[in-house]
Design an enzyme around this catalytic site. Structure first.
Site, PDB file in Angstrom:
ATOM      1  N   GLY A  16       0.792  -1.054  -0.042  1.00  0.00           N
ATOM      2  CA  GLY A  16      -0.022  -0.245   0.423  1.00  0.00           C
ATOM      3  C   GLY A  16       1.204   1.295  -0.223  1.00  0.00           C
ATOM      4  N   CYS A  63       5.342  -6.144   1.607  1.00  0.00           N
ATOM      5  CA  CYS A  63       5.821  -4.617   1.200  1.00  0.00           C
ATOM      6  C   CYS A  63       4.867  -4.266   3.090  1.00  0.00           C
ATOM      7  CB  CYS A  63       5.506  -3.995   0.224  1.00  0.00           C
ATOM      8  SG  CYS A  63       6.221  -2.363  -0.206  1.00  0.00           S
ATOM      9  N   TYR A  64       4.000  -3.094   2.421  1.00  0.00           N
ATOM     10  CA  TYR A  64       3.083  -2.746   3.645  1.00  0.00           C
ATOM     11  C   TYR A  64       2.797  -3.633   4.935  1.00  0.00           C
ATOM     12  CZ  TYR A  64      -0.691   0.543   5.660  1.00  0.00           C
ATOM     13  OH  TYR A  64      -1.283   1.599   7.256  1.00  0.00           O
ATOM     14  N   HIS A 115       7.509  -7.707  -4.233  1.00  0.00           N
ATOM     15  CA  HIS A 115       6.471  -8.369  -4.832  1.00  0.00           C
ATOM     16  C   HIS A 115       7.055  -9.004  -5.161  1.00  0.00           C
ATOM     17  CE1 HIS A 115       3.801  -4.575  -3.445  1.00  0.00           C
ATOM     18  NE2 HIS A 115       5.365  -3.589  -3.522  1.00  0.00           N
ATOM     19  N   GLU A 175       4.079 -11.315  -7.244  1.00  0.00           N
ATOM     20  CA  GLU A 175       3.195 -10.799  -7.366  1.00  0.00           C
ATOM     21  C   GLU A 175       3.702 -10.252  -9.205  1.00  0.00           C
ATOM     22  OE1 GLU A 175       2.443  -7.649  -5.151  1.00  0.00           O
ATOM     23  OE2 GLU A 175       3.124  -8.849  -5.052  1.00  0.00           O
ATOM     24  N   SER A 218     -28.036  -5.912 -20.830  1.00  0.00           N
ATOM     25  CA  SER A 218     -27.677  -4.609 -21.657  1.00  0.00           C
ATOM     26  C   SER A 218     -27.016  -4.545 -22.906  1.00  0.00           C
ATOM     27  CB  SER A 218     -26.475  -3.935 -21.102  1.00  0.00           C
ATOM     28  OG  SER A 218     -25.213  -4.461 -21.061  1.00  0.00           O
ATOM     29  N   GLY A 219     -26.569  -5.414 -23.372  1.00  0.00           N
ATOM     30  CA  GLY A 219     -26.712  -6.558 -24.337  1.00  0.00           C
ATOM     31  C   GLY A 219     -24.801  -6.341 -24.215  1.00  0.00           C
ATOM     32  N   GLY A 220     -24.268  -6.722 -23.518  1.00  0.00           N
ATOM     33  CA  GLY A 220     -22.916  -6.504 -23.664  1.00  0.00           C
ATOM     34  C   GLY A 220     -22.897  -8.207 -23.209  1.00  0.00           C
ATOM     35  N   VAL A 221     -21.242  -8.408 -23.057  1.00  0.00           N
ATOM     36  CA  VAL A 221     -20.607 -10.495 -22.162  1.00  0.00           C
ATOM     37  C   VAL A 221     -21.772 -10.369 -21.171  1.00  0.00           C
ATOM     38  CG1 VAL A 221     -18.790 -11.585 -22.285  1.00  0.00           C
ATOM     39  CG2 VAL A 221     -18.560 -10.351 -24.174  1.00  0.00           C
ATOM     40  N   ASP A 222     -20.967  -9.450 -20.638  1.00  0.00           N
ATOM     41  CA  ASP A 222     -21.159 -10.227 -18.893  1.00  0.00           C
ATOM     42  C   ASP A 222     -22.823  -9.651 -18.637  1.00  0.00           C
ATOM     43  OD1 ASP A 222     -18.833  -9.534 -18.173  1.00  0.00           O
ATOM     44  OD2 ASP A 222     -19.069  -7.132 -17.998  1.00  0.00           O
ATOM     45  N   SER A 223     -23.595  -9.504 -18.999  1.00  0.00           N
ATOM     46  CA  SER A 223     -25.315  -9.268 -18.616  1.00  0.00           C
ATOM     47  C   SER A 223     -25.781 -10.669 -19.182  1.00  0.00           C
ATOM     48  CB  SER A 223     -25.471  -7.749 -19.209  1.00  0.00           C
ATOM     49  OG  SER A 223     -26.162  -7.444 -20.315  1.00  0.00           O
ATOM     50  N   LYS A 278     -12.623 -10.203 -16.613  1.00  0.00           N
ATOM     51  CA  LYS A 278     -13.767 -10.037 -17.805  1.00  0.00           C
ATOM     52  C   LYS A 278     -13.378 -11.318 -18.404  1.00  0.00           C
ATOM     53  CE  LYS A 278     -15.799  -7.335 -19.993  1.00  0.00           C
ATOM     54  NZ  LYS A 278     -17.394  -7.580 -19.917  1.00  0.00           N
TER      55      LYS A 278
END
Length: 500
Positions: free
Chosen positions: A49, A76-77, A160, A162, A214-219, A356
């Site tokens: 952080g 780290c933090y 770090h 990662e 909504s028309g998107g991939v997620d919905s 995503k």
């Protein structure tokens, strides 16, 4: 079973979650104030952080964390918080370590199978000067600073692991996850779908759910997932707010082909009326979010529904700063930060914890065709956040036509599938030009295409010049209101993917 990451504001926190998920172990991110043990934790990681442990508004460690034997890894933090909590001393270092730093490792399960010296990525000004009583140093930096220590079930490192810059960083994380936490690589999209189907059933029971499409991939994918769980207790509703792409209008028909009936509601007049005179991007998103809820609540009354299903995913929540009290809000998403404080529907967000690319894998697991899964991301507020300045029906029609031309050219040239996301942005400025031997004064249109994995970071896509030329020629030739085309070559960061 999971690894929990407590987020203290590090820019690498989400990367940590991804690294662990890539190992086949589920990981989730929470902020320190919301952390509560639920018995499914195999281990806990404290992120880095930007703050100092001695800042006036510093974050504290959850006390419950040290009343158990669950393994803990401070980074780290997070390492400095542990040192302070157990009586060690943390000071502003005479030497700050940023970037590539040589680190010498001592014997520790955390470093098993790793060379005794590695190059690691450091990013700290404070340093642990004196270890807490009983703690053992397990690594030092080239500047002879404490780079790692441990005590019983507690492990801490200053660098770090990662990030790709740290040699054997993934191996260090694997040692923590598999050797120390004893995790098993059992998290797959198949197991995620199975667990989510059970979870949705247990939450919804015999109630009705309004599904926001909504028309998107997620919905689209979350609608199919929820339909699998509760069948006709889900009422999918497709709200046409007048700000959709041409391809989105086909979504109800596409879903019908796989057995999901969708109710279409045309609320475009209401949305354009509410957006009249609004230019501020945040106000646009809030207005759209509130208007969506108003429409859905009205529809819910007809079905006596209690829940609102949304395709919220992790990057939406992160950018709206709803996952961490220590992060800064970048922008509100209408389905996260754009929702009104009071609403009559309970939210159901089954894929909120996914990135995503993971959502696309869920779609594949559900057997959806690539036409669903590979569709480019589309923001919930639609074209409203791709129209700079006030949103009008006329501007939406212009942009929709331009976006359709862009998409068709990319598909024809075989470029569409190579790009994470491509779209057009209608600017508020106009530019002098010449059309048909006469002076023109048309809108400026920006084209944006980016490559990404999860939407958290992105690099601009280098479209071949002949494709750019064809896009420009067709748009300016077929849409008289547009007089100039520009191409956006900005990465994320510093910009976001969408312009607003």
């Amino acid at each position: 079973m999971k690894i929990v990451i407590i987020d203290y504001g590090s820019q690498y926190t989400q990367l940590l979650a991804r690294r662990i998920r890539e190992m086949g172990v589920f990981s989730t991110v929470v902020n320190s104030k919301d952390f509560k043990f639920d018995g499914t934790e195999l281990g806990v990681i404290l992120s880095g952080g930007p703050m100092s442990v001695y800042d006036e508004e510093t974050f504290e460690l959850p006390e419950e964390l040290f009343n158990r034997t669950v393994p803990v890894l401070g980074i780290c933090y997070g390492m400095q918080l542990i040192a302070k909590r157990f009586g060690g001393r943390v000071e502003r270092g005479e030497i700050s370590e940023y970037g590539f730093t040589k680190v010498s490792l001592s014997h520790s399960v955390l470093f098993e199978g790793i060379p005794s010296e590695i190059t690691a990525w450091m990013s700290h000004g404070d340093t642990v000067k004196i270890l807490p009583k009983g703690f053992v140093q397990t690594a030092k930096s080239q500047n002879d600073l404490i780079a790692a220590f441990e005590y019983k079930n507690i492990h801490a490192i200053q660098f770090h692991p990662e990030v790709a810059h740290t040699e054997h960083g993934t191996d260090i994380l694997k040692n923590f996850v598999f050797k120390i936490c004893k995790a098993q690589p059992q998290w797959t999209m198949e197991s995620f779908v199975d667990s989510k189907v059970k979870e949705i059933k247990s939450i919804v029971k015999d109630k009705k759910v309004i599904g926001a499409i909504s028309g998107g991939v997620d919905s689209t994918i979350v609608t199919v997932l929820t339909s699998k769980a509760i069948g006709d207790h889900l009422i999918p509703i497709f709200v046409n707010h007048g700000l959709l792409r041409i391809e989105d209008m086909e979504v109800p028909k596409d879903l019908k082909r796989i057995g999901i009936d969708v109710k279409v509601v045309d609320a475009s007049n209401l949305f354009f009326e509410r957006l009249k005179g609004i230019e501020d991007p945040e106000k646009k998103r809030k207005t759209i979010g509130e208007t969506f809820i108003e429409v859905f609540e009205k529809e819910a009354l007809s079905y006596d529904a209690e829940f609102l299903l949304q395709g919220t995913i992790y990057p939406d929540a992160i950018e709206s700063a709803t996952t961490s009290k220590s992060s800064v809000k970048i922008k509100s998403h209408h389905n996260v930060g754009g929702l009104p404080e009071r609403m009559n529907l309970k939210l159901l967000e089954p894929i909120r914890e996914l990135f995503k690319d993971e959502v696309r894998r869920v779609g594949k697991e559900l057997g959806l065709p690539n036409t669903f899964i590979q569709r480019h991301p589309f923001p919930g507020p639609g074209l409203a956040v791709r129209i700079i300045g006030e949103v009008t029906r006329e501007k939406a029609d212009i942009l929709r036509s331009a976006d359709d031309i862009l998409t068709k050219v990319l598909i024809e040239k075989g470029e569409y599938s190579k790009i994470w996301q491509a779209f057009a942005v209608l600017l508020s400025s106009r530019s002098v030009g010449v059309k048909g031997d006469a002076r023109s004064y048309g809108y400026v249109l920006a084209i944006r295409a980016v490559d990404s994995v999860d939407g958290m970071t992105a690099s601009w896509h280098d479209l071949p010049h002949d494709i750019l030329k064809e896009i420009s020629t067709k748009i300016t030739g077929q849409i008289p209101e547009i007089g100039r085309i520009v191409y956006d070559i900005t990465d994320k960061p510093p910009s976001t993917i969408e312009w607003e």
